[in-house]
Enzyme design. Sequence first.
Site, mmCIF file in Angstrom:
data_model
loop_
_atom_site.group_PDB
_atom_site.id
_atom_site.type_symbol
_atom_site.label_atom_id
_atom_site.label_comp_id
_atom_site.label_asym_id
_atom_site.label_seq_id
_atom_site.Cartn_x
_atom_site.Cartn_y
_atom_site.Cartn_z
ATOM 1 C CG HIS A 75 -2.050 -0.998 1.098
ATOM 2 N ND1 HIS A 75 -3.134 -1.025 1.942
ATOM 3 C CD2 HIS A 75 -2.243 -2.000 0.201
ATOM 4 C CE1 HIS A 75 -3.959 -1.994 1.586
ATOM 5 N NE2 HIS A 75 -3.435 -2.609 0.534
ATOM 6 C CD GLU A 77 -2.198 4.089 2.847
ATOM 7 O OE1 GLU A 77 -1.695 3.369 1.952
ATOM 8 O OE2 GLU A 77 -3.404 4.095 3.098
ATOM 9 C CB CYS A 101 -6.207 -0.725 4.892
ATOM 10 S SG CYS A 101 -4.502 -1.304 5.015
ATOM 11 C CB CYS A 104 -1.623 1.360 6.060
ATOM 12 S SG CYS A 104 -1.135 0.607 4.504
HETATM 13 O O1 LIG Z 1 -5.247 2.751 2.013
HETATM 14 C C1 LIG Z 1 -5.035 2.107 0.985
HETATM 15 N N1 LIG Z 1 -3.827 2.217 0.363
HETATM 16 C C2 LIG Z 1 -3.542 1.536 -0.782
HETATM 17 O O2 LIG Z 1 -2.467 1.698 -1.339
HETATM 18 N N2 LIG Z 1 -4.513 0.698 -1.298
HETATM 19 C C3 LIG Z 1 -4.257 0.019 -2.563
HETATM 20 C C4 LIG Z 1 -4.296 -1.475 -2.569
HETATM 21 C C5 LIG Z 1 -4.805 -1.763 -3.961
HETATM 22 O O3 LIG Z 1 -3.733 -1.689 -4.906
HETATM 23 C C6 LIG Z 1 -5.763 -0.626 -4.235
HETATM 24 C C7 LIG Z 1 -7.194 -0.914 -3.863
HETATM 25 O O4 LIG Z 1 -7.760 -1.674 -4.879
HETATM 26 P P1 LIG Z 1 -9.321 -1.810 -5.112
HETATM 27 O O5 LIG Z 1 -9.934 -0.420 -4.916
HETATM 28 O O6 LIG Z 1 -9.424 -2.308 -6.515
HETATM 29 O O7 LIG Z 1 -9.816 -2.785 -4.091
HETATM 30 O O8 LIG Z 1 -5.299 0.449 -3.440
HETATM 31 C C8 LIG Z 1 -5.711 0.555 -0.698
HETATM 32 C C9 LIG Z 1 -6.026 1.250 0.431
HETATM 33 C C10 LIG Z 1 -7.354 1.165 1.072
HETATM 34 O O9 LIG Z 1 -7.461 0.036 1.781
HETATM 35 ZN ZN LIG Z 2 -3.141 -0.128 3.719
#
Ligand SMILES: O=c1[nH]c(=O)n([C@H]2C[C@H](O)[C@@H](COP(=O)(O)O)O2)cc1CO
Ligand SMILES: [Zn+2]
Length: 161
Positions: A75, A77, A101, A104
């Site tokens: 992610h 963060e 999330c 993170c």
């Molecule tokens: O806070 C976040 N930070 C983050 O980098 N992500 C990333 C993980 C995935 O590559 C994408 C979320 O994918 P999707 O919306 O298709 O479920 O974003 C997702 C979140 C939210 O959970």
């Molecule tokens: Zn996260």
Amino acid sequence: MKRTDYISWDEYFMGVSLLAAKRSKDPNTQVGACIVNQDHIIISTGYNGFPKNCSDDVFPWERTGKDTKYAYVVHAELNAILNSGGQSLKGASLYVSLFPCNECTKAIIQSGIREIVYLSDKYADSDATLASKTMLRAAGVQMRQLKPHTEQIVLDFRVDK
Ligand SMILES: O=c1[nH]c(=O)n([C@H]2C[C@H](O)[C@@H](COP(=O)(O)O)O2)cc1CO
Ligand SMILES: [Zn+2]
């Protein structure tokens, strides 16, 4: 007389986050993050992507099925925290284009980040986001949704000469 149409600190750091997100290969959600210290100095940035040497062209970007991106993607963060090269994040602010999330959030709290500024909260009703907010409240980490004064900032690569 100084210019009056300069961008605010919030717009600057969220803008950096949004620019970092443009590096993401995720076809569905591109997330960018920017960590800033109390002197308004950028410590680190990150976006969501696979770990080093895990090829964007080999690992899956699917959201459903047997083998999905969720098992592999780092992610934004967490990447920003890991990219800070061991610098102290105590008292820092995290700018992020999507609310963090729960996984993170654990790293955010443990690293000493004291404030989260976010843009989208599109997964507000998910268990992960609810768990995040419970932990952040307990830990006393401030959260605020950025309400920008401007709809967009355009970058113009054209120069005079
Ligand atoms: O806070 C976040 N930070 C983050 O980098 N992500 C990333 C993980 C995935 O590559 C994408 C979320 O994918 P999707 O919306 O298709 O479920 O974003 C997702 C979140 C939210 O959970
Ligand atoms: Zn996260």
